[in-house]
Write a protein that holds these residues in place. Structure first.
Motif, PDB file in Angstrom:
ATOM      1  N   THR A 115       0.848  -1.186   0.000  1.00 53.74           N
ATOM      2  CA  THR A 115       0.000   0.000   0.000  1.00 53.74           C
ATOM      3  C   THR A 115       0.884   1.237   0.000  1.00 53.74           C
ATOM      4  O   THR A 115       1.670   1.426   0.928  1.00 53.74           O
ATOM      5  N   PRO A 116       0.772   2.102  -1.027  1.00 48.24           N
ATOM      6  CA  PRO A 116       1.612   3.302  -1.051  1.00 48.24           C
ATOM      7  C   PRO A 116       1.190   4.308   0.013  1.00 48.24           C
ATOM      8  O   PRO A 116       0.033   4.680   0.114  1.00 48.24           O
ATOM      9  N   VAL A 117       2.130   4.733   0.834  1.00 50.99           N
ATOM     10  CA  VAL A 117       1.891   5.777   1.820  1.00 50.99           C
ATOM     11  C   VAL A 117       2.883   6.904   1.561  1.00 50.99           C
ATOM     12  O   VAL A 117       3.709   6.825   0.662  1.00 50.99           O
ATOM     13  N   SER A 118       2.797   7.927   2.383  1.00 49.48           N
ATOM     14  CA  SER A 118       3.660   9.085   2.193  1.00 49.48           C
ATOM     15  C   SER A 118       4.813   9.068   3.178  1.00 49.48           C
ATOM     16  O   SER A 118       4.599   9.080   4.391  1.00 49.48           O
ATOM     17  N   GLY A 119       6.034   9.067   2.651  1.00 52.90           N
ATOM     18  CA  GLY A 119       7.192   9.182   3.514  1.00 52.90           C
ATOM     19  C   GLY A 119       7.233  10.530   4.204  1.00 52.90           C
ATOM     20  O   GLY A 119       7.640  10.631   5.369  1.00 52.90           O
ATOM     21  N   SER A 120       6.812  11.589   3.507  1.00 54.18           N
ATOM     22  CA  SER A 120       6.804  12.921   4.120  1.00 54.18           C
ATOM     23  C   SER A 120       5.758  13.008   5.225  1.00 54.18           C
ATOM     24  O   SER A 120       6.008  13.582   6.290  1.00 54.18           O
ATOM     25  N   HIS A 121       4.569  12.423   5.012  1.00 55.66           N
ATOM     26  CA  HIS A 121       3.560  12.348   6.082  1.00 55.66           C
ATOM     27  C   HIS A 121       4.139  11.625   7.293  1.00 55.66           C
ATOM     28  O   HIS A 121       3.956  12.047   8.438  1.00 55.66           O
ATOM     29  N   SER A 122       4.821  10.525   7.024  1.00 52.27           N
ATOM     30  CA  SER A 122       5.377   9.710   8.100  1.00 52.27           C
ATOM     31  C   SER A 122       6.390  10.503   8.918  1.00 52.27           C
ATOM     32  O   SER A 122       6.361  10.495  10.155  1.00 52.27           O
ATOM     33  N   MET A 123       7.292  11.196   8.229  1.00 53.32           N
ATOM     34  CA  MET A 123       8.341  11.931   8.929  1.00 53.32           C
ATOM     35  C   MET A 123       7.791  13.143   9.664  1.00 53.32           C
ATOM     36  O   MET A 123       8.186  13.410  10.812  1.00 53.32           O
ATOM     37  N   VAL A 124       6.898  13.877   9.042  1.00 50.83           N
ATOM     38  CA  VAL A 124       6.304  15.040   9.705  1.00 50.83           C
ATOM     39  C   VAL A 124       5.525  14.594  10.949  1.00 50.83           C
ATOM     40  O   VAL A 124       5.610  15.215  12.009  1.00 50.83           O
ATOM     41  N   GLY A 125       4.769  13.491  10.824  1.00 55.81           N
ATOM     42  CA  GLY A 125       4.045  12.963  11.974  1.00 55.81           C
ATOM     43  C   GLY A 125       4.979  12.536  13.087  1.00 55.81           C
ATOM     44  O   GLY A 125       4.728  12.800  14.272  1.00 55.81           O
ATOM     45  N   ALA A 126       6.097  11.885  12.721  1.00 49.77           N
ATOM     46  CA  ALA A 126       7.052  11.421  13.726  1.00 49.77           C
ATOM     47  C   ALA A 126       7.723  12.594  14.439  1.00 49.77           C
ATOM     48  O   ALA A 126       7.905  12.574  15.665  1.00 49.77           O
ATOM     49  N   ILE A 127       8.103  13.629  13.698  1.00 49.47           N
ATOM     50  CA  ILE A 127       8.710  14.810  14.322  1.00 49.47           C
ATOM     51  C   ILE A 127       7.697  15.511  15.222  1.00 49.47           C
ATOM     52  O   ILE A 127       8.030  15.970  16.324  1.00 49.47           O
ATOM     53  N   PHE A 128       6.459  15.574  14.781  1.00 49.64           N
ATOM     54  CA  PHE A 128       5.396  16.203  15.587  1.00 49.64           C
ATOM     55  C   PHE A 128       5.209  15.443  16.903  1.00 49.64           C
ATOM     56  O   PHE A 128       5.124  16.062  17.976  1.00 49.64           O
ATOM     57  N   GLY A 129       5.148  14.108  16.838  1.00 51.54           N
ATOM     58  CA  GLY A 129       4.964  13.312  18.052  1.00 51.54           C
ATOM     59  C   GLY A 129       6.095  13.496  19.037  1.00 51.54           C
ATOM     60  O   GLY A 129       5.875  13.670  20.245  1.00 51.54           O
ATOM     61  N   TYR A 130       7.335  13.486  18.526  1.00 52.73           N
ATOM     62  CA  TYR A 130       8.490  13.735  19.382  1.00 52.73           C
ATOM     63  C   TYR A 130       8.449  15.153  19.953  1.00 52.73           C
ATOM     64  O   TYR A 130       8.717  15.371  21.143  1.00 52.73           O
ATOM     65  N   GLY A 131       8.109  16.126  19.096  1.00 51.83           N
ATOM     66  CA  GLY A 131       8.097  17.524  19.528  1.00 51.83           C
ATOM     67  C   GLY A 131       7.087  17.804  20.616  1.00 51.83           C
ATOM     68  O   GLY A 131       7.352  18.592  21.544  1.00 51.83           O
ATOM     69  N   ILE A 132       5.934  17.173  20.527  1.00 54.26           N
ATOM     70  CA  ILE A 132       4.905  17.358  21.562  1.00 54.26           C
ATOM     71  C   ILE A 132       5.409  16.890  22.925  1.00 54.26           C
ATOM     72  O   ILE A 132       5.210  17.547  23.952  1.00 54.26           O
ATOM     73  N   ILE A 133       6.090  15.745  22.948  1.00 57.70           N
ATOM     74  CA  ILE A 133       6.581  15.190  24.212  1.00 57.70           C
ATOM     75  C   ILE A 133       7.775  15.977  24.743  1.00 57.70           C
ATOM     76  O   ILE A 133       7.848  16.294  25.935  1.00 57.70           O
ATOM     77  N   TYR A 134       8.711  16.325  23.870  1.00 61.36           N
ATOM     78  CA  TYR A 134       9.949  16.952  24.326  1.00 61.36           C
ATOM     79  C   TYR A 134       9.820  18.474  24.480  1.00 61.36           C
ATOM     80  O   TYR A 134      10.194  19.035  25.517  1.00 61.36           O
ATOM     81  N   ALA A 135       9.312  19.131  23.457  1.00 62.43           N
ATOM     82  CA  ALA A 135       9.284  20.597  23.470  1.00 62.43           C
ATOM     83  C   ALA A 135       7.976  21.163  24.003  1.00 62.43           C
ATOM     84  O   ALA A 135       7.939  22.269  24.538  1.00 62.43           O
ATOM     85  N   GLY A 136       6.891  20.414  23.851  1.00 61.43           N
ATOM     86  CA  GLY A 136       5.587  20.902  24.285  1.00 61.43           C
ATOM     87  C   GLY A 136       4.833  21.589  23.159  1.00 61.43           C
ATOM     88  O   GLY A 136       5.412  22.005  22.145  1.00 61.43           O
TER      89      GLY A 136
END
Length: 329
Positions: A103-124
């Motif tokens: 199933t084709p997904v978006s690598g950019s969606h994946s990376m932006v989502g991953a950075i967002f998840g980390y950022g919420i926990i670490y930076a707020g």
């Protein structure tokens, strides 16, 4: 402490290469899928040619998108080596799962989502770049719609102005032959834009951590990862994009590829990490609709859209959870 930092950067670069390989395998279909689907080139030939042009785009055209990935979601001052490693691995895990499912997904969606998840926990929440994130989200919505519109209009005009006026089967055959060569050119054109977005998604956050002095080396290593992923597993998604969404011949393939390539390169120069997958699928659907509505594989499209909808939140949850657990140890 400096040795730990060095090890984290090395691990992060390795994770970036791993993610690049997965994104390359996932996204090769965005540049070469229509050429395979319309029978212009064989799968292996498409993977090799696509790998070459994606490498060129990754090394030479990715600067603007890298800036967005490296500092447009969370301020670069809040990106730590550990966070970069976890975000990269989280995105890579999800893309690997999607490739396995064909199933084709978006690598950019994946990376932006991953950075967002980390950022919420670490930076707020206060340190998330909300305006930039909104612009990225708008580009995600507009790019497939624009691809669909351009693909529909391009093929519709081609059909009414040329194809429907060509009644001779011999002439029609020669016409398709001419378009088969044009499709190879348009696929190479698209591959450069896809490569630029893919390398930014895979290595942008590590470039932010390692610094500009190492950016070219990391970019080249990531581009090698993209090529490796294409040659090893690129056939899985290429078949889905090229054959399962709508029936393609060279004239339809060119229409879809020109539409997608134009949209991808415009957003690349704007620095927006759009999904090449979304854009091409949108343009392929547009071509299918311009031919006849029932020619579009609805079940396949639903499967692809559901994967897109899940990508951002799943990668955010994986990344945020991993960072919380590891940083708590």
């Amino acid at each position: 402490m400096s040795k730990i930092l060095d090890y984290l950067i090395i691990l992060g670069v390795a994770a970036g290469i791993y993610l690049a390989a997965n994104i390359g395998a996932n996204d090769i279909g965005n540049s070469m899928g229509t050429a395979v689907g319309s029978g212009v080139v064989k799968m292996r030939q498409a993977l090799i040619v696509g790998a070459v042009f994606m490498f060129i785009g990754a090394v030479f055209l990715s600067g603007n998108v890298i800036k967005t990935i490296s500092g447009g979601i969370v301020a670069s001052s809040f990106i730590t080596p550990l966070g970069a490693v976890i975000a990269t691995l989280s995105a890579g895990i999800w893309v690997s799962i999607s490739i396995f499912r064909k199933t084709p997904v978006s690598g950019s969606h994946s990376m932006v989502g991953a950075i967002f998840g980390y950022g919420i926990i670490y930076a707020g929440i206060a340190h998330i770049q909300w305006s930039s994130l909104l612009n990225i989200a708008l580009s995600w919505l507009s790019s497939p719609l624009l691809g669909l519109t351009v693909g529909f209009v391009f093929y519709y005009l081609l059909r009414v102005s040329l194809l429907e006026k060509t009644t001779s089967m011999a002439v029609r055959g020669r016409l398709e032959k001419i378009f088969s060569y044009l499709q190879i050119l348009s696929s190479c054109f698209a591959a450069m834009g896809v490569g630029a977005i893919d390398i930014a998604s895979a290595t942008g956050i590590m470039i932010a951590v390692a610094g500009s002095a190492a950016s070219n080396d990391i970019r080249v290593l990531g581009a090698i990862g993209i090529v490796s992923g294409i040659l090893v597993a690129g056939n899985r998604i290429t078949g889905t994009v090229g054959k399962r969404i709508t029936n393609l011949v060279p004239t339809r393939g060119v229409s879809a590829q020109v539409a997608a390539a134009s949209v991808i390169l415009i957003f690349t120069f704007l620095g927006m990490p759009i999904s090449p997958t979304q854009t091409l699928v949108g343009s392929v659907i547009g071509v299918g609709l311009a031919r006849k509505t029932r020619d579009v594989g609805g079940d396949v499209v639903k499967q692809i859209v559901s994967s897109w909808a899940l990508t951002f939140p799943i990668c955010a949850i994986i990344s945020g959870t991993l960072f919380f657990v590891i940083s708590s140890l």
